[in-house]
Design a protein around this motif. Structure first.
Motif, mmCIF file in Angstrom:
data_model
loop_
_atom_site.group_PDB
_atom_site.id
_atom_site.type_symbol
_atom_site.label_atom_id
_atom_site.label_comp_id
_atom_site.label_asym_id
_atom_site.label_seq_id
_atom_site.Cartn_x
_atom_site.Cartn_y
_atom_site.Cartn_z
ATOM 1 N N HIS A 171 0.824 -1.209 0.000
ATOM 2 C CA HIS A 171 0.000 0.000 0.000
ATOM 3 C C HIS A 171 0.858 1.258 0.000
ATOM 4 O O HIS A 171 2.024 1.237 0.412
ATOM 5 N N ILE A 172 0.286 2.337 -0.454
ATOM 6 C CA ILE A 172 0.901 3.659 -0.310
ATOM 7 C C ILE A 172 -0.129 4.568 0.338
ATOM 8 O O ILE A 172 -1.334 4.318 0.276
ATOM 9 N N SER A 173 0.369 5.622 0.980
ATOM 10 C CA SER A 173 -0.548 6.539 1.642
ATOM 11 C C SER A 173 -1.322 7.347 0.607
ATOM 12 O O SER A 173 -0.878 7.514 -0.542
ATOM 13 N N VAL A 174 -2.471 7.839 1.017
ATOM 14 C CA VAL A 174 -3.273 8.692 0.125
ATOM 15 C C VAL A 174 -2.465 9.916 -0.302
ATOM 16 O O VAL A 174 -2.545 10.360 -1.444
ATOM 17 N N LYS A 175 -1.656 10.448 0.624
ATOM 18 C CA LYS A 175 -0.840 11.630 0.288
ATOM 19 C C LYS A 175 0.141 11.300 -0.838
ATOM 20 O O LYS A 175 0.316 12.086 -1.777
ATOM 21 N N GLU A 176 0.796 10.118 -0.751
ATOM 22 C CA GLU A 176 1.720 9.717 -1.812
ATOM 23 C C GLU A 176 0.972 9.539 -3.127
ATOM 24 O O GLU A 176 1.468 9.936 -4.194
ATOM 25 N N ALA A 177 -0.208 8.931 -3.067
ATOM 26 C CA ALA A 177 -0.984 8.707 -4.291
ATOM 27 C C ALA A 177 -1.359 10.027 -4.942
ATOM 28 O O ALA A 177 -1.289 10.177 -6.177
ATOM 29 N N ILE A 178 -1.769 11.005 -4.148
ATOM 30 C CA ILE A 178 -2.119 12.329 -4.683
ATOM 31 C C ILE A 178 -0.913 12.967 -5.350
ATOM 32 O O ILE A 178 -1.005 13.559 -6.430
ATOM 33 N N ASP A 179 0.298 12.855 -4.698
ATOM 34 C CA ASP A 179 1.528 13.437 -5.254
ATOM 35 C C ASP A 179 1.915 12.760 -6.560
ATOM 36 O O ASP A 179 2.343 13.417 -7.520
ATOM 37 N N ILE A 180 1.780 11.434 -6.602
ATOM 38 C CA ILE A 180 2.210 10.700 -7.794
ATOM 39 C C ILE A 180 1.257 10.928 -8.969
ATOM 40 O O ILE A 180 1.682 11.220 -10.096
ATOM 41 N N TYR A 181 -0.030 10.807 -8.704
ATOM 42 C CA TYR A 181 -1.000 10.829 -9.804
ATOM 43 C C TYR A 181 -1.625 12.202 -10.041
ATOM 44 O O TYR A 181 -2.399 12.372 -10.988
ATOM 45 N N LYS A 182 -1.275 13.164 -9.194
ATOM 46 C CA LYS A 182 -1.760 14.531 -9.363
ATOM 47 C C LYS A 182 -3.301 14.587 -9.467
ATOM 48 O O LYS A 182 -3.858 15.233 -10.354
ATOM 49 N N VAL A 183 -3.961 13.882 -8.574
ATOM 50 C CA VAL A 183 -5.427 13.894 -8.541
ATOM 51 C C VAL A 183 -5.902 14.674 -7.331
ATOM 52 O O VAL A 183 -5.151 14.908 -6.383
ATOM 53 N N ASN A 184 -7.161 15.070 -7.360
ATOM 54 C CA ASN A 184 -7.752 15.788 -6.240
ATOM 55 C C ASN A 184 -7.903 14.847 -5.060
ATOM 56 O O ASN A 184 -8.182 13.669 -5.218
ATOM 57 N N ARG A 185 -7.769 15.404 -3.865
ATOM 58 C CA ARG A 185 -7.876 14.560 -2.672
ATOM 59 C C ARG A 185 -9.262 13.940 -2.531
ATOM 60 O O ARG A 185 -9.426 12.904 -1.881
ATOM 61 N N ASN A 186 -10.276 14.577 -3.137
ATOM 62 C CA ASN A 186 -11.635 14.026 -3.067
ATOM 63 C C ASN A 186 -11.766 12.725 -3.849
ATOM 64 O O ASN A 186 -12.770 12.017 -3.721
ATOM 65 N N TYR A 187 -10.746 12.433 -4.678
ATOM 66 C CA TYR A 187 -10.772 11.192 -5.436
ATOM 67 C C TYR A 187 -10.777 9.988 -4.503
ATOM 68 O O TYR A 187 -11.335 8.937 -4.832
ATOM 69 N N PHE A 188 -10.143 10.126 -3.324
ATOM 70 C CA PHE A 188 -10.078 9.032 -2.360
ATOM 71 C C PHE A 188 -11.078 9.305 -1.237
ATOM 72 O O PHE A 188 -10.744 9.924 -0.212
ATOM 73 N N THR A 189 -12.308 8.919 -1.437
ATOM 74 C CA THR A 189 -13.358 9.118 -0.437
ATOM 75 C C THR A 189 -13.972 7.773 -0.095
ATOM 76 O O THR A 189 -13.590 6.726 -0.646
ATOM 77 N N ALA A 190 -14.932 7.834 0.769
ATOM 78 C CA ALA A 190 -15.576 6.584 1.189
ATOM 79 C C ALA A 190 -16.265 5.888 0.022
ATOM 80 O O ALA A 190 -16.431 4.666 0.004
#
Length: 915
Positions: free
Chosen positions: A157-176
């Motif tokens: 796994h990677i943290s949501v923060k790392e995923a946002i940095d890598i894929y340059k997506v909005n943080r709302n992309y990772f929601t419930a």
């Protein structure tokens, strides 16, 4: 709390071991107690193999984990069970992790309440991510999970923060409600995690094959995230909208360019590690090496493992160096080694051999150039008086210059080249100043030869660029301050510390710091004006007459040198015939009384090291390399107690010269400028530019370090006694103390004075001369007596022979009499070599020569010179002692000479000297 306990798996000890794939039998086999034993519980707890608290043991006993027996006095428990439980506890601590320790284990930076953490892990257990356990060896409400399960989770796994940095997506992309499940250890971007494979698959689906997701692009280029970020900037890669990826063709094209760059690096560059290996360095290149060779950073696009070099795994500060520069330096190094290891009768023969080794030959189109060049070099070498070290540098430069001339004259003779062609080809920024100056001098020499033949010049000198006129930035020449000099004396004089560290270094196999050699190197510089190479090649000594004979260096850790040992060691060095490597002139070794012990021990330690490690070496100092330099690692090791101090040979020489100038000025009525012309290779302007005013409170101490000539003889004794009488009534104690110092001067080396050209040869004295000397000195004003005494101590009274000073400023015999025959000369310790061995010859042959004498006048002369030498030897023995004087006499000693003198019949009737 009840919920979490209900959800956790409660395991007994054997079941908990099974979760870890360990059996109870495996643990019991580690038990080192072979017999079953029963002890009170507190005795079990005290056993060295039991690491459980008494409270924990009581709990385990109550739960039936310890076998027990009842005795009449008390209940006792199985020691084997206690040890087994303790071993289980150690295994659990190693392979389970407390819930309270999870955040630290995964590197989460913030604090979170334990109750919130418990609740989150209960949810994660419901999701099937983790399994929580309870084990009897821990408190009832303690939850555990296996480290193996947690570590695997972090790999997948990677943290949501790392995923946002890598894929340059909005943080709302990772929601419930997101497509990709989010697992919350802590409800922050750093504490929430997503599965790497799920993320990569989702990003790929969004691109539908026309783009690369960020991880895919990184994989194609085989780059780590930091390098990939730099590549995005450097190559201006566009991040496509909506599909969080990169254009596939752009990445594929970049991969092709990447291979081209890697190929270029492999063909034209070495890594810094390769260069260190090629040069034979044990450690990596120093900043000065990198600056000299010109380092190049590894391009971000090349930080991959696709090619020959694993750049992806290399440190960030790893660098590349041009093969051309490295190969050129390697060529010079090999050439130097060839020159160093080749023994020929002349430098010219060595030069010609180096050309053969390097396969350097003039073309058939340049035979005249070849002839004139070799003639010029042969003539130049025949006139050279350079030291071996300097000559090696000159040979290397000359070979390099020859190689340039060969390249320049491939098609035609040098004489056929115009001034402009020569300027463009030679006198440019691509060649060293030394090479350009050598060729320029050769061109002028060719012109002179033409002029001698009355033929036209080859070149107009005015049109040739003159490399001697190139501007050079001169570094400001500095000296050490008085405080630095005195601090260094104090530091070098910490004998016990330096002995211990020297022996520790010698005891190591590599002896990397060369501590003992550095100590001796620094000491010699403090009281002698020798050049670096002369210090680094100081000759070995003989310890056979000392208590160190057949001892190893560790003997000095628990034993001390005797006074006799020190006298023998130091007088040996004084008796050695040494010359300046640069000038071929005689030089001498001197030391101060304050550093006497330090010098003796440093010489002893270095000699014992030589006997043990380098018995074939001629030198006490084991600095390596052709230049025998003090390396930065050796400097750092020795000056660990003076970290801010930087020792330099040239700077210390300038310091000593400056201090001598200052002392001469302060302690005599004479103009110091009289002596600047005879200071070693320095002009008046240079000396006065570094003159320092030594404070009066330090003048005596520094004088004692630099001036200690070891004076003896009739004239000196008479002067000293007269001065004692005249000063005793009105001179203060400090002046009297100074007068009592043993005084010896490093002027012998720093001042190339005519007085040091020959040793004493003969003695001739007359009674009226001794009486005249007494009358003359008694008639002098006290001030003049004091000034004469000071200049004698400083080694500044004139003389026509080495090892002496004259009581008079000008020779009263108009330089027609040998100083050795004069009652007015004062002897230095260095004269003992000739005096001692001349006296030995007289003792051995006195009777034969006396019997063969033809006249009474001849016999009187033999007796007077014989007994005159006896008086001088007696004066030397009274001043220095038997052991010191013995070091200056070859193949015999004073006891043997005394015995032989005692067997010679008295010749008093022929002895006419008095006083």
């Amino acid at each position: 709390m009840g919920e979490k306990i209900d959800l956790a798996k409660v395991l007994d000890i054997e079941a908990a071991l099974a979760v870890l794939d360990i059996s109870l039998e495996d643990i019991q086999r580690q038990n080192q107690v072979s017999e079953e034993g029963f002890l009170p519980l507190y005795k079990c707890q005290e056993h060295p193999q039991v690491h459980l608290t008494l409270e924990r043991l009581k709990k385990l006993a109550n739960n039936g984990y310890l076998l027990k027996k009842a005795t009449k006095q008390s209940v006792v428990f199985s020691l084997n069970d206690a040890i087994t439980l303790s071993l289980c506890f150690e295994v659990f601590n190693e392979q389970f992790i407390l819930l309270s320790s999870v955040l630290k284990h995964i590197g989460y930076p913030k604090k979170v309440s334990l109750s919130n953490l418990h609740q989150n892990f209960i949810e994660l257990q419901k999701e099937g991510i983790f399994t929580l356990y309870q084990v009897p060896l821990y408190k009832a409400d303690t939850l555990l999970l296996t480290k193996k399960e947690l570590d695997q989770f972090m790999v997948d796994h990677i943290s949501v923060k790392e995923a946002i940095d890598i894929y340059k997506v909005n943080r709302n992309y990772f929601t419930a409600d997101a497509v990709i499940p989010v697992h919350r250890i802590v409800k922050t971007q750093e504490g929430m995690f997503v599965n790497k494979k799920f993320v990569e698959a989702e990003m790929y689906n969004r691109g539908r094959g026309k783009t690369y997701t960020r991880p895919q692009a990184m994989k194609v280029l085989d780059l780590a995230i930091d390098a990939f970020k730099e590549v995005i900037k450097e190559f201006e890669l566009e991040v496509l909208p909506n599909n969080v990826g990169f254009d596939k063709k752009a990445i594929d094209d970049l991969a092709t360019e990447q291979l081209r760059i890697i190929k270029d690096i492999e063909e034209n560059y070495y890594t810094s590690a390769e260069v260190a290996e090629l040069f034979g360095f044990k450690n990596r290149l120093t900043p000065s090496d990198l600056k000299r060779l010109g380092k190049t950073d590894i391009p971000s696009i090349a930080r991959t493992n696709k090619g020959k070099y694993p750049f992806k795994n290399m440190a960030f500060n790893a660098s590349l160096i041009s093969k051309d520069k490295v190969d050129a330096e390697l060529k010079v190094r090999k050439l130097k080694d060839s020159i160093q290891n080749t023994i020929y009768s002349t430098p010219y023969e060595t030069f010609r051999n180096a050309l053969e080794v390097g396969e350097l030959y003039f073309s058939e189109n340049a035979k005249e150039t070849e002839k004139e060049w070799f003639t010029y070099i042969k003539r130049k070498f025949s006139k050279s008086n350079q030291s071996p070290g300097k000559m090696q540098d000159t040979l290397v430069k000359t070979v390099s210059t020859t190689e340039l001339l060969i390249q320049l004259t491939t098609d035609k003779e040098l004489m056929s080249l115009s001034e402009n062609e020569i300027n463009l080809s030679i006198f440019n920024e691509f060649h060293t100043k030394g090479v350009k100056q050598t060729i320029y001098s050769f061109l002028l020499d060719l012109n002179r030869e033409q002029r001698k033949k009355k033929e036209p010049h080859y070149w107009n000198q005015r049109r040739l660029l003159n490399p001697y006129k190139e501007k050079v930035e001169h570094k400001e020449k500095t000296i050490y301050s008085v405080d630095e000099y005195l601090d260094l004396i104090e530091y070098a004089n910490r004998v016990d510390t330096h002995i211990k560290k020297s022996i520790e270094d010698i005891s190591r196999m590599d002896q990397t710091s060369r501590y003992a050699s550095t100590w001796l190197y620094v000491l010699i510089h403090l009281t002698n004006g020798w050049r670096h190479y002369d210090v680094a090649t100081v000759p070995r000594i003989n310890l056979q007459q000392t208590t160190l004979h057949q001892k190893d260096v560790k003997w000095l850790l628990i034993n001390e040198l005797t006074e006799r040992d020190m006298d023998i060691i130091l007088s040996q060095m004084q008796a050695k015939v040494l010359v300046h490597s640069k000038t071929g002139k005689r030089r001498y070794f001197f030391y101060s009384q304050e550093l006497r012990e330090a010098f003796a021990y440093a010489f002893a330690v270095c000699e014992l090291r030589c006997q043990e490690s380098t018995p074939m070496s001629d030198s006490l100092i084991d600095f390596t390399g052709r230049g025998k330099v003090l390396t930065s690692s050796s400097h750092k090791a020795f000056f660990k107690g003076m970290e801010d101090f930087q020792f330099g040979s040239l700077k210390m020489n300038r310091t000593v010269i400056s201090y001598i100038y200052s002392i001469v000025k302060k302690k005599t009525n004479r103009n110091p400028l009289e002596f600047t012309k005879i200071l070693r290779s320095h002009s008046d302007a240079e000396i006065t530019s570094i003159y320092t005013d030594i404070p009066q409170e330090h003048i005596d101490l520094i004088t004692s370090q630099l001036f200690n000539l070891g004076l003896f003889g009739y004239a000196y004794t008479l002067l000293a006694n007269l001065l004692d009488t005249t000063l005793s009534e009105n001179q203060n104690k400090e002046t009297t103390r100074e007068k009592a110092l043993e005084i010896k001067s490093t002027f012998d080396d720093i001042l190339q004075i005519e007085m040091f050209t020959k040793y004493l040869t003969n003695l001739e004295a007359k009674n009226f001369e001794r009486q005249a000397l007494k009358d003359y000195l008694s008639s002098l004003p006290q001030e003049e007596i004091e000034n004469t005494y000071q200049t004698l101590k400083l080694g500044l009274q004139p003389s026509n022979e080495e090892g002496k000073s004259c009581i008079f400023a000008l020779c009263v015999f108009n330089n027609e009499r040998s100083c050795g025959k004069c009652e007015y000369s004062i002897h230095h310790i260095v004269s003992l070599s000739v005096l001692g061995n001349r006296f030995k010859e007289k003792v051995f042959h006195f009777t034969e020569r006396f019997e063969n004498a033809q006249t009474d006048g001849e016999r009187t002369f033999l007796v007077n010179t014989f007994y005159g030498d006896i008086q001088l030897i007696k004066s030397a023995v009274e001043t220095f002692g038997d052991d010191v004087v013995n070091q200056f006499i070859i193949d015999t000693d004073l006891d043997d000479l005394r015995s032989r003198v005692g067997r010679i019949e008295s010749k008093k009737e022929y002895f006419t000297l008095k006083g």
